[in-house]
Write a protein that holds these residues in place. Structure first.
Motif, PDB file in Angstrom:
ATOM      1  N   UNK A  24       0.845  -1.199   0.000  1.00 56.75           N
ATOM      2  CA  UNK A  24       0.000   0.000   0.000  1.00 56.75           C
ATOM      3  C   UNK A  24       0.874   1.240   0.000  1.00 56.75           C
ATOM      4  N   UNK A  25       0.440   2.257  -0.739  1.00 57.84           N
ATOM      5  CA  UNK A  25       1.142   3.539  -0.735  1.00 57.84           C
ATOM      6  C   UNK A  25       0.300   4.574  -1.465  1.00 57.84           C
ATOM      7  N   UNK A  26       0.732   5.808  -1.388  1.00 53.45           N
ATOM      8  CA  UNK A  26       0.138   6.895  -2.163  1.00 53.45           C
ATOM      9  C   UNK A  26       1.168   7.315  -3.202  1.00 53.45           C
ATOM     10  N   UNK A  27       0.701   7.628  -4.406  1.00 46.76           N
ATOM     11  CA  UNK A  27       1.587   8.085  -5.472  1.00 46.76           C
ATOM     12  C   UNK A  27       0.839   9.102  -6.323  1.00 46.76           C
ATOM     13  N   UNK A  28       1.598   9.953  -6.995  1.00 47.36           N
ATOM     14  CA  UNK A  28       1.000  10.964  -7.862  1.00 47.36           C
ATOM     15  C   UNK A  28       0.952  10.459  -9.293  1.00 47.36           C
ATOM     16  N   UNK A  29      -0.207  10.617  -9.905  1.00 47.52           N
ATOM     17  CA  UNK A  29      -0.412  10.282 -11.310  1.00 47.52           C
ATOM     18  C   UNK A  29      -1.000  11.523 -11.962  1.00 47.52           C
ATOM     19  N   UNK A  30      -0.266  12.124 -12.880  1.00 49.44           N
ATOM     20  CA  UNK A  30      -0.731  13.352 -13.510  1.00 49.44           C
ATOM     21  C   UNK A  30      -0.913  14.470 -12.499  1.00 49.44           C
ATOM     22  N   UNK A  31      -0.100  14.493 -11.452  1.00 46.21           N
ATOM     23  CA  UNK A  31      -0.161  15.532 -10.438  1.00 46.21           C
ATOM     24  C   UNK A  31      -1.205  15.307  -9.363  1.00 46.21           C
ATOM     25  N   UNK A  32      -1.974  14.220  -9.453  1.00 47.14           N
ATOM     26  CA  UNK A  32      -3.026  13.933  -8.484  1.00 47.14           C
ATOM     27  C   UNK A  32      -2.604  12.751  -7.610  1.00 47.14           C
TER      28      UNK A  32
END
Length: 164
Positions: free
Chosen positions: A67-75
């Protein structure tokens, strides 16, 4: 007592090796209903994710999931991947890593078949064709081992090869 899978431990070890060596760890993931990834980046039911420290926030690699958070297209997006869906982890810079056979969600705890004529569910070793020369990507369609009538396809998906 059921046997504990080595897969999550190997994933964490290769992630650590990549990080310690200054490489960028990437995950190749089979996408299904159990994964939470941005579907607009999924190609042919798969996605490749950069899981480096700079690309993720709050990375947690448990025995059951990543699990993690990542940015895709700045979101910023929340990512959830069952360990069974991980197909490979490798260093982006040199391709070194480990590939896995993706498993169904309950494959590890499924009972063995009772019928004697059914195929075994354990993995079986088989011969692998010789690796392509450096810089050349080998793209061979599975299921047509001796069919040389079609010209080789360009732009196929690259494969991971281990060079000793």
């Amino acid at each position: 007592m059921s046997e504990i899978s080595t897969k999550p431990y190997l994933l964490r070890a290769i992630y650590e090796w990549c990080t310690d060596s200054g490489y960028t760890p990437y995950l190749a993931v089979k996408v299904d209903a159990g994964t939470t990834v941005p579907m607009e980046y999924v190609k042919k039911g798969e996605i490749v994710l950069n899981i480096s420290f700079g690309a993720t926030s709050g990375l947690k690699m448990d025995n059951d999931s990543i699990r993690f958070h990542a940015r895709f297209g700045g979101v910023s997006r929340e990512i959830y991947i069952p360990v069974n869906n991980v197909m490979a982890i490798y260093a982006n810079e040199n391709g070194q890593g480990m590939a896995f056979e993706p498993q169904a969600a309950g494959a590890a705890s499924a009972p063995a078949p009772d019928a004697a004529d059914e195929a075994p569910t354990a993995p079986v070793l088989s011969a692998v064709p010789a690796p392509a020369p450096l810089g050349e990507v080998k793209t061979e369609a599975p299921g047509a081992p001796g069919d040389d009538t079609d010209p080789p396809k360009k732009g196929g998906r690259p494969t991971l090869t281990r060079i000793k």
